[in-house]
Design an enzyme around this catalytic site. Structure first.
Site, mmCIF file in Angstrom:
data_model
loop_
_atom_site.group_PDB
_atom_site.id
_atom_site.type_symbol
_atom_site.label_atom_id
_atom_site.label_comp_id
_atom_site.label_asym_id
_atom_site.label_seq_id
_atom_site.Cartn_x
_atom_site.Cartn_y
_atom_site.Cartn_z
ATOM 1 N N CYS A 32 -56.298 33.658 81.024
ATOM 2 C CA CYS A 32 -57.322 33.958 82.110
ATOM 3 C C CYS A 32 -56.864 35.121 83.389
ATOM 4 O O CYS A 32 -55.837 34.656 83.497
ATOM 5 C CB CYS A 32 -57.166 33.020 83.136
ATOM 6 S SG CYS A 32 -57.888 32.595 85.479
ATOM 7 N N CYS A 35 -56.110 34.789 86.575
ATOM 8 C CA CYS A 35 -54.428 33.226 86.937
ATOM 9 C C CYS A 35 -53.241 34.145 86.955
ATOM 10 O O CYS A 35 -52.192 34.218 87.584
ATOM 11 C CB CYS A 35 -54.937 32.754 86.001
ATOM 12 S SG CYS A 35 -55.610 31.780 85.599
#
Length: 107
Positions: A32, A35
């Site tokens: 991600c 993230c």
């Protein structure tokens, strides 16, 4: 050293639901991109709010039960728990100031 505690499904109940303090649960994934942008802010919160808040980090692919329990639909995702109940949630990228405001509303 980060004060973020990495946990998995088996520890979720003890570390989050049964915790005596307010808990910020951060759901993330290594694949991600957003993230990677949010993680430093989560670490900052863990350092600066350690007297009022516990911060745990769960990798979504390794923690499917917690993901289902917290109704995580996308990452990064943040959930705040107090007295065993989820009191606040956020999904998607969030800046440091936004994260600080999110945490301040709960502690």
């Amino acid at each position: 050293m980060s004060k973020v505690i990495e946990i998995q499904d088996s520890q979720f109940n003890d570390e989050v639901v049964k915790a005596n303090e307010t808990v910020l649960a951060y759901f993330w994934a290594p694949w991600c991109g957003p993230c990677r942008l949010v993680s430093p802010s989560v670490s900052w919160v863990a350092e600066n709010y350690s007297d009022r808040l516990k911060v745990v980090k769960l990798e979504v692919d390794a923690s499917p039960d917690s993901v289902a329990t917290c109704k995580v639909e996308g990452v990064p995702a943040l959930r705040i728990f107090k007295d065993g109940n989820m009191i606040s949630s956020h999904e998607g990228a969030i800046g440091k100031q936004g994260l600080q405001d999110f945490v301040e509303s709960a502690v």
